[in-house]
Design a protein around this motif. Structure first.
Motif, PDB file in Angstrom:
ATOM      1  N   PRO A 158       0.798  -1.239   0.000  1.00  0.00           N
ATOM      2  CA  PRO A 158       0.000   0.000   0.000  1.00  0.00           C
ATOM      3  C   PRO A 158       0.831   1.291   0.000  1.00  0.00           C
ATOM      4  CG  PRO A 158      -0.571  -1.391   1.883  1.00  0.00           C
ATOM      5  CD  PRO A 158       0.644  -1.979   1.256  1.00  0.00           C
ATOM      6  N   THR A 159       2.023   1.301   0.615  1.00  0.00           N
ATOM      7  CA  THR A 159       2.771   2.567   0.684  1.00  0.00           C
ATOM      8  C   THR A 159       3.147   3.069  -0.697  1.00  0.00           C
ATOM      9  OG1 THR A 159       4.702   1.235   1.216  1.00  0.00           O
ATOM     10  CG2 THR A 159       3.881   2.667   2.947  1.00  0.00           C
ATOM     11  N   ILE A 160       3.442   2.178  -1.621  1.00  0.00           N
ATOM     12  CA  ILE A 160       3.871   2.641  -2.937  1.00  0.00           C
ATOM     13  C   ILE A 160       2.753   3.432  -3.611  1.00  0.00           C
ATOM     14  CG2 ILE A 160       3.230   0.693  -4.410  1.00  0.00           C
ATOM     15  CD1 ILE A 160       6.091   0.936  -5.591  1.00  0.00           C
ATOM     16  N   GLY A 161       1.502   3.145  -3.246  1.00  0.00           N
ATOM     17  CA  GLY A 161       0.378   3.849  -3.867  1.00  0.00           C
ATOM     18  C   GLY A 161      -0.233   4.924  -2.994  1.00  0.00           C
ATOM     19  N   ASP A 162       0.481   5.374  -1.966  1.00  0.00           N
ATOM     20  CA  ASP A 162      -0.104   6.375  -1.078  1.00  0.00           C
ATOM     21  C   ASP A 162      -0.173   7.735  -1.774  1.00  0.00           C
ATOM     22  OD1 ASP A 162      -0.724   6.648   2.063  1.00  0.00           O
ATOM     23  OD2 ASP A 162       0.073   8.521   1.271  1.00  0.00           O
ATOM     24  N   TYR A 163      -1.322   8.396  -1.619  1.00  0.00           N
ATOM     25  CA  TYR A 163      -1.539   9.678  -2.292  1.00  0.00           C
ATOM     26  C   TYR A 163      -1.387  10.860  -1.335  1.00  0.00           C
ATOM     27  CZ  TYR A 163      -4.059  13.539  -4.462  1.00  0.00           C
ATOM     28  OH  TYR A 163      -4.399  14.763  -4.952  1.00  0.00           O
ATOM     29  N   VAL A 164      -2.000  10.751  -0.147  1.00  0.00           N
ATOM     30  CA  VAL A 164      -2.124  11.899   0.751  1.00  0.00           C
ATOM     31  C   VAL A 164      -0.769  12.379   1.260  1.00  0.00           C
ATOM     32  CG1 VAL A 164      -3.074  12.667   2.950  1.00  0.00           C
ATOM     33  CG2 VAL A 164      -4.438  11.227   1.448  1.00  0.00           C
ATOM     34  N   THR A 165       0.071  11.448   1.718  1.00  0.00           N
ATOM     35  CA  THR A 165       1.340  11.845   2.329  1.00  0.00           C
ATOM     36  C   THR A 165       2.239  12.602   1.358  1.00  0.00           C
ATOM     37  OG1 THR A 165       1.176  10.067   3.914  1.00  0.00           O
ATOM     38  CG2 THR A 165       3.360  10.991   3.569  1.00  0.00           C
ATOM     39  N   PRO A 166       2.538  12.065   0.152  1.00  0.00           N
ATOM     40  CA  PRO A 166       3.377  12.854  -0.757  1.00  0.00           C
ATOM     41  C   PRO A 166       2.725  14.185  -1.136  1.00  0.00           C
ATOM     42  CG  PRO A 166       2.768  10.745  -1.765  1.00  0.00           C
ATOM     43  CD  PRO A 166       2.245  10.729  -0.379  1.00  0.00           C
ATOM     44  N   GLN A 167       1.395  14.183  -1.248  1.00  0.00           N
ATOM     45  CA  GLN A 167       0.699  15.413  -1.621  1.00  0.00           C
ATOM     46  C   GLN A 167       0.864  16.494  -0.552  1.00  0.00           C
ATOM     47  OE1 GLN A 167      -0.833  15.554  -4.603  1.00  0.00           O
ATOM     48  NE2 GLN A 167      -1.479  17.670  -4.380  1.00  0.00           N
ATOM     49  N   LEU A 168       0.757  16.111   0.718  1.00  0.00           N
ATOM     50  CA  LEU A 168       0.773  17.105   1.790  1.00  0.00           C
ATOM     51  C   LEU A 168       2.174  17.435   2.289  1.00  0.00           C
ATOM     52  CD1 LEU A 168      -2.320  16.214   4.030  1.00  0.00           C
ATOM     53  CD2 LEU A 168      -2.075  18.114   2.454  1.00  0.00           C
ATOM     54  N   VAL A 169       3.044  16.440   2.455  1.00  0.00           N
ATOM     55  CA  VAL A 169       4.357  16.726   3.025  1.00  0.00           C
ATOM     56  C   VAL A 169       5.511  16.529   2.037  1.00  0.00           C
ATOM     57  CG1 VAL A 169       3.576  16.118   5.361  1.00  0.00           C
ATOM     58  CG2 VAL A 169       4.814  14.438   4.017  1.00  0.00           C
TER      59      VAL A 169
END
Lengths: 295, 268
Positions: free
Chosen positions: A228-239
């Protein structure tokens, strides 16, 4: 007579089981398997101006794999996911070990509950708060300046890959702890005593008995964090800032901003294929631990 | 002391896990628009402002509707799957269960875009119901995980006894099995409610013009002056989810104890 009723029901166990599983299975086939099939299909089509052009092509894949921007985002996502997985699992193991071996059985559930609670509380707001913790005037910087460790705020901890790794490692921590804990709980404690009775030190017993037996749990937690981490959207978008964008941000861009479904699909499918291959290689390298004791 | 260093490490680790949650109420009750230290003074004005936002009220209503519906549907599907996987052997069992459990590891964005493509392709317009479709998909695996441990610890001889005493399959389920797994069902409803209420990506892609609570929160992050209210909202949400999870955990444990099983701990 009752016996025969029971026997009759037992005879058609396979049919009963299929009937019982059919509502969730049909749901998953219609709303998961079919949509996944559709994006695979879309990834071989071309985006026209107003509609999708229905001719079979590899162009999207060639673009996804040769375009420098796409390739660098993909490589970065893979790197971030691997780092997050390594950090998370490495930090989680001692916790799982502590709860399994050093916590009284009556208190184990309480510890697991404490560990899982942060995981269930507003993901978006948690990620946002990491921005506050890591920011220029954030908790870490003002704290470090306050105690005199640094005199300039550190600027390498927000809006880049580091902040993405820290935030994701925090978000996926419970996922890593639970599978390792379950594997450790299954270890027969008398094996450890036997190891020490036969003259091994505590540390050697850990390396030669505990760790190999815990490996199925470690492998499970690696996969459950990595995928799941490879497809995370929120974290890279915000931080993440512009330096820390990952593949999910690229997919969102293609679908919602550029409206290019075939290209978005090709990137999504490529990401899934890479994740699957890396996971299979990882499981393959560790397969000797997964044989379950029958050699 | 045995495991002394482990304990120090474990407590440090808990501090890391809880760091953002501890900061949340600090900023929610802080009398400043900027989210930074030092804190300037105690105030409840962000909570008052929160009650006064019509867009927020709409988002809360949308999210509650989605979460209640999705939790009921996914728990219902979960009951079928948990019963089938713990009680029966049938063809293609591993494949079907694998497919149903897949969303547990599949990145949510993949679920979101694939559903989006299919729904738009079929001409379905986006609404709260399309979000529900996606949420049921990702909640069901968690429901199955909770319900399986409830069904697993059922003593099959109770069921056999009921058949022998002339009950039908349906009445056995209603009179014997359902009461025994009821705590698991309540726990599953609460967990899936919590997951749905907090889910962002699927709602972001599939909600169309009707925002859910996380979509609203995400949109507010763009406006620095709106953030303190979000901190207040977050504090309320954290308290609410801790209460829900504590109730869920209570029922999960009671369920396992009731059907005579051994607690292996944790929701997963």
């Amino acid at each position: 007579m009752g016996q025969s009723r029971w026997a009759k029901l037992r005879q058609t166990e396979g049919a009963n089981g299929l009937l019982m599983i059919s509502p969730p299975a049909v749901y998953a086939i219609l709303l998961l398997a079919a949509p996944l099939g559709t994006i695979i299909l879309y990834s071989f089509l071309t985006d026209g101006y107003l509609e999708i052009i229905r001719t079979f092509t590899f162009a999207n894949y060639i673009e996804a794999w040769t375009n420098d921007l796409y390739r660098s985002v993909m490589v970065r996502s893979l790197g971030v996911a691997m780092t997050v997985t390594a950090v998370t699992v490495f930090l989680a193991f001692p916790i799982a070990y502590f709860v399994s071996f050093h916590v009284a059985p009556s208190k184990k559930s309480l510890w697991l509950f404490l560990i899982t609670i942060p995981f269930w509380t507003s993901y978006l707001i948690r990620v946002f708060l990491w921005k506050v913790i890591l920011g220029y005037n954030g908790v870490v910087n003002s704290g470090l300046i306050g105690i005199g460790v640094i005199d300039q705020p550190l600027d390498f901890i927000l809006y880049n890959v580091n902040s993405v790794v820290i935030t994701l490692a925090h978000a996926y921590a419970p996922f890593a702890i639970l599978p390792i804990f379950v594997a450790l709980e299954k270890i027969d404690r008398s094996l450890l005593e036997a190891g020490q009775d036969l003259g091994e030190s505590k540390f050697m017993t850990f390396l030669r008995v505990t760790l190999p037996l815990a490996m199925p749990g470690v492998i499970a937690s690696v996969l459950i964090v990595f995928i799941p981490t490879i497809g995370d959207y929120v974290t890279p978008q915000l931080v993440g800032g512009p330096e820390g964008r990952m593949v999910a941000n690229l997919i969102q861009l293609q679908y919602l901003k550029l409206d290019n479904y075939p290209m978005g699909s090709a990137i999504a499918v490529s990401a899934m294929v890479i994740v699957t291959i890396v996971s299979l290689i990882f499981v393959g390298l560790n397969r000797r631990y997964l044989r379950g004791g029958k050699r | 002391m045995k495991g002394g260093w482990f304990k120090v490490y474990a407590i440090g680790y808990l501090v890391f896990l809880y760091a953002p949650i501890i900061l949340l109420p600090m900023f929610a009750f802080n009398d400043a628009t900027i989210i930074a230290f030092p804190l300037t003074g105690f105030s409840t004005r962000w909570f008052e402002e929160m009650l006064d936002k019509p867009a927020l009220t709409i988002a809360v209503k949308n999210s509650l509707f989605i979460a209640v519906t999705a939790s009921i549907l996914s728990t219902t599907l979960g009951i079928f799957a948990a019963r089938a996987s713990t009680r029966y052997q049938f063809p293609m069992k591993a494949g079907l269960m694998g497919l149903i459990m897949l969303p547990l590891v599949l990145p949510e964005i993949i679920v979101a875009v694939s559903l989006l493509v299919v729904l738009l392709g079929l001409g379905v317009s986006l609404s709260l119901w399309t979000v529900i479709l996606g949420h049921v998909l990702i909640c069901t695996p968690f429901c199955i995980a909770i319900l399986s441990s409830a069904f697993q610890s059922l003593d099959q001889s109770l069921e056999e006894a009921a058949y022998d005493l002339g009950e039908t399959a349906a009445s056995t389920f209603r009179l014997i099995i359902l009461p025994l797994v009821m705590p698991g069902i309540i726990s599953s409803l609460l967990i899936s409610f919590t997951i749905s209420l907090d889910e962002f990506i699927i709602a972001f892609f599939l909600a169309g013009t009707e925002p859910t609570l996380p979509v609203y929160i995400f949109s507010q992050f763009r406006f620095p002056q709106a953030v303190p209210v979000i901190m207040a909202l977050g504090t309320v949400l954290v308290v609410l989810s801790i209460v829900l999870l504590t109730i869920a955990e209570y029922f999960r444990r009671r369920g396992i104890a009731k059907s005579g099983g051994k607690d292996t701990g944790g929701f997963l």
